[in-house]
Motif scaffolding. Structure first.
Motif, PDB file in Angstrom:
ATOM      1  N   VAL A  33      -2.601  -1.677  -9.159  1.00  0.00           N
ATOM      2  CA  VAL A  33      -2.767  -2.359  -7.868  1.00  0.00           C
ATOM      3  C   VAL A  33      -1.370  -2.563  -7.320  1.00  0.00           C
ATOM      4  O   VAL A  33      -0.543  -3.226  -7.952  1.00  0.00           O
ATOM      5  N   GLU A  34      -1.091  -1.982  -6.172  1.00  0.00           N
ATOM      6  CA  GLU A  34       0.266  -2.053  -5.633  1.00  0.00           C
ATOM      7  C   GLU A  34       0.264  -2.585  -4.207  1.00  0.00           C
ATOM      8  O   GLU A  34      -0.773  -2.767  -3.598  1.00  0.00           O
ATOM      9  N   ARG A  35       1.483  -2.855  -3.723  1.00  0.00           N
ATOM     10  CA  ARG A  35       1.704  -3.398  -2.375  1.00  0.00           C
ATOM     11  C   ARG A  35       1.060  -4.778  -2.205  1.00  0.00           C
ATOM     12  O   ARG A  35       0.546  -5.113  -1.129  1.00  0.00           O
ATOM     13  N   ILE A  36       1.068  -5.546  -3.285  1.00  0.00           N
ATOM     14  CA  ILE A  36       0.522  -6.900  -3.205  1.00  0.00           C
ATOM     15  C   ILE A  36       1.393  -7.740  -2.278  1.00  0.00           C
ATOM     16  O   ILE A  36       2.611  -7.736  -2.374  1.00  0.00           O
ATOM     17  N   ASP A  39       0.885  -5.653   4.140  1.00  0.00           N
ATOM     18  CA  ASP A  39      -0.224  -5.570   5.089  1.00  0.00           C
ATOM     19  C   ASP A  39      -1.449  -4.898   4.477  1.00  0.00           C
ATOM     20  O   ASP A  39      -2.584  -5.296   4.755  1.00  0.00           O
ATOM     21  N   MET A  40      -1.221  -3.866   3.670  1.00  0.00           N
ATOM     22  CA  MET A  40      -2.335  -3.139   3.084  1.00  0.00           C
ATOM     23  C   MET A  40      -2.032  -2.829   1.623  1.00  0.00           C
ATOM     24  O   MET A  40      -1.025  -2.192   1.312  1.00  0.00           O
ATOM     25  N   GLY A  41      -2.878  -3.316   0.736  1.00  0.00           N
ATOM     26  CA  GLY A  41      -2.728  -3.020  -0.679  1.00  0.00           C
ATOM     27  C   GLY A  41      -3.475  -1.758  -1.063  1.00  0.00           C
ATOM     28  O   GLY A  41      -4.296  -1.244  -0.294  1.00  0.00           O
ATOM     29  N   ARG A  42      -3.186  -1.273  -2.268  1.00  0.00           N
ATOM     30  CA  ARG A  42      -3.829  -0.044  -2.727  1.00  0.00           C
ATOM     31  C   ARG A  42      -4.154  -0.165  -4.211  1.00  0.00           C
ATOM     32  O   ARG A  42      -3.297  -0.567  -5.004  1.00  0.00           O
ATOM     33  N   LEU A  43      -5.377   0.196  -4.576  1.00  0.00           N
ATOM     34  CA  LEU A  43      -5.789   0.243  -5.969  1.00  0.00           C
ATOM     35  C   LEU A  43      -6.095   1.679  -6.355  1.00  0.00           C
ATOM     36  O   LEU A  43      -6.788   2.395  -5.621  1.00  0.00           O
ATOM     37  N   THR A  44      -5.550   2.111  -7.479  1.00  0.00           N
ATOM     38  CA  THR A  44      -5.865   3.420  -8.034  1.00  0.00           C
ATOM     39  C   THR A  44      -6.319   3.209  -9.466  1.00  0.00           C
ATOM     40  O   THR A  44      -5.569   2.691 -10.297  1.00  0.00           O
ATOM     41  N   GLU A  56      -8.203   0.990  -0.555  1.00  0.00           N
ATOM     42  CA  GLU A  56      -7.133   0.363   0.204  1.00  0.00           C
ATOM     43  C   GLU A  56      -7.704  -0.816   0.970  1.00  0.00           C
ATOM     44  O   GLU A  56      -8.704  -0.677   1.674  1.00  0.00           O
ATOM     45  N   ARG A  57      -7.051  -1.963   0.792  1.00  0.00           N
ATOM     46  CA  ARG A  57      -7.474  -3.166   1.484  1.00  0.00           C
ATOM     47  C   ARG A  57      -6.364  -4.194   1.320  1.00  0.00           C
ATOM     48  O   ARG A  57      -5.521  -4.068   0.417  1.00  0.00           O
ATOM     49  N   PRO A  58      -6.325  -5.203   2.145  1.00  0.00           N
ATOM     50  CA  PRO A  58      -5.307  -6.236   1.958  1.00  0.00           C
ATOM     51  C   PRO A  58      -5.464  -6.922   0.603  1.00  0.00           C
ATOM     52  O   PRO A  58      -6.582  -7.256   0.184  1.00  0.00           O
ATOM     53  N   VAL A  59      -4.347  -7.089  -0.092  1.00  0.00           N
ATOM     54  CA  VAL A  59      -4.319  -7.801  -1.369  1.00  0.00           C
ATOM     55  C   VAL A  59      -3.252  -8.886  -1.216  1.00  0.00           C
ATOM     56  O   VAL A  59      -2.095  -8.687  -1.560  1.00  0.00           O
ATOM     57  N   PRO A  60      -3.632 -10.035  -0.684  1.00  0.00           N
ATOM     58  CA  PRO A  60      -2.618 -11.041  -0.351  1.00  0.00           C
ATOM     59  C   PRO A  60      -1.910 -11.646  -1.547  1.00  0.00           C
ATOM     60  O   PRO A  60      -0.762 -12.091  -1.427  1.00  0.00           O
ATOM     61  N   GLY A  61      -2.561 -11.661  -2.716  1.00  0.00           N
ATOM     62  CA  GLY A  61      -1.936 -12.265  -3.884  1.00  0.00           C
ATOM     63  C   GLY A  61      -2.389 -11.605  -5.164  1.00  0.00           C
ATOM     64  O   GLY A  61      -3.263 -10.720  -5.168  1.00  0.00           O
TER      65      GLY A  61
END
Length: 387
Positions: A33-36, A39-44, A56-61
């Protein structure tokens, strides 16, 4: 104890995770899970050898990041029923020199150590707290980055400052150093107890470590992960008088200076980006100067650690930059031929990702690239403790 161990490596803006069976060496799932906080997070997520499951979706924390991981296991498998959860915790201070089972007392102690690693210990704790709720009754094990450096001698960990301050050097990237030093010995067919190494862990965080017979004897990071090499957003070594100067001239307080050195320093300060790949893609004077500063600092530490060790059995590159950036590897060891250190240009440029030597076969000091595997090391130490 047989069974699968879930490893959580909760970083400042990412969560790496892996499901590992230490007894069978099976690794049925892994993900990132990156880009925490952006604006937009990404899970692979990847289950076994299957296709990646991405979202891909916002991951605020980090709490939301761990929730996304749980959803990925539910959607793409496999079943998540670990016998233990192993957590990377960056700072263990002088209290934690081995892996420990997590309880309320351990959590409180890790929280007390947060001022020493403000980017990491708080998010490491978030991973622990979410995992305790998600897997009640499952052992949670904290594996500390600083523990590998418990062997530092007093002359390495002592600062020349007033004793009443109670500060010292700790060192970091310990799980990475432990893993790659064992792999280096295996690759060379040598006994680790008889092998001296210089490990260069180069990523967004970067460090150099001198290892004698499997024991850390010096390392570039200090009381916090800020000291040492130039990093993605961290300055590394600066004049300690900098904070006082900026207080007098610009009115900055100590907290503002520390925040800037940690979050706005390094490659980001020099080029406007913390990503080495973006710096490499540029061909301007600013980027060239930044690369010279970055690699010169590494070369200086290599020379210093060669002097401390007396003899060097190998130099090991690891971490995202160390494993993938041939130009950085070559520049970091340039002009060290008198020390028996050379890099073969053809071997260095080979498009491969495995363990390998990039020095000529006749080189006095082998230069190795060894992909780090902190998740495996955390799983191994977790398994050893619960067993």
């Amino acid at each position: 104890m047989a069974g699968r161990i879930l490893v959580l490596n909760t970083g400042s803006s990412s969560i790496k995770y892996e499901l590992v069976d230490v007894t069978t060496r099976d690794r049925p799932a892994r993900g990132l899970v990156e880009r925490i906080g952006e604006d937009m997070g990404r899970l692979t997520h990847r289950a076994g050898d299957g296709p990646p499951y991405t979202r891909e979706r916002p991951v605020p924390g980090h709490g939301e990041g761990l929730e996304a991981m749980m959803e990925a296991f539910a959607a793409a498998g496999p079943e998540l029923a670990p016998v233990a959860v192993g957590h990377r915790v960056v700072h263990g201070g002088t209290r934690f020199t081995e892996p420990v089972l997590v309880d309320d007392e351990v959590i409180a102690a890790i929280e007390e150590l947060a001022p020493l690693a403000p980017l990491h210990n708080p998010v490491n704790l978030t991973g622990i707290e979410v995992a305790r709720k998600a897997f009640p009754g499952v052992p949670q094990v904290a594996v500390f980055d600083t523990a590998f450096h418990r062997t530092l001698p007093p002359e390495a960990y002592t600062y020349a400052v007033p004793r009443e301050w109670g500060v010292r050097r700790f060192g970091f990237h310990g799980t990475s150093c432990a893993y790659v030093s064992r792999r280096a010995a295996a690759l060379l067919g040598r006994d680790l107890a008889e092998l001296n190494l210089i490990v260069l862990h180069l990523g967004n965080g970067a460090s150099a470590t001198a290892i004698a017979g499997g024991r850390s004897i010096d390392t570039s990071m200090g009381m916090t992960p800020l000291e040492g090499l130039v990093m993605g957003t961290r300055s590394g070594d600066v004049d300690p008088a900098l904070a006082g100067y900026l207080a007098r001239v610009d009115g900055l307080d100590a907290q503002q200076v520390e925040h800037a050195l940690t979050h706005r320093g390094g490659l980001l300060a020099l080029t406007g980006t913390r990503d080495m790949r973006e710096v490499r893609a540029r061909d301007d004077d600013t980027a060239c100067l930044a690369l010279d500063i970055y690699t010169r600092r590494i070369r200086k530490y290599v020379g210093a650690y060669y002097a401390l060790l007396g003899r060097v059995g190998a130099i090991v590159f690891t971490g995202g930059v160390g494993e993938h950036d041939a130009a950085t590897r070559a520049a970091s060891l340039a002009r060290l031929e008198r020390l028996g250190i050379t890099v073969d240009p053809a071997l260095n440029q080979m498009d491969t990702t495995g363990e390998r030597a990039i020095s000529p076969s006749s080189a006095e000091v082998p230069v190795l690239v060894i992909p780090t595997d902190e998740e495996w090391e955390i799983a191994r130490q977790t398994h050893a403790l619960i067993s």
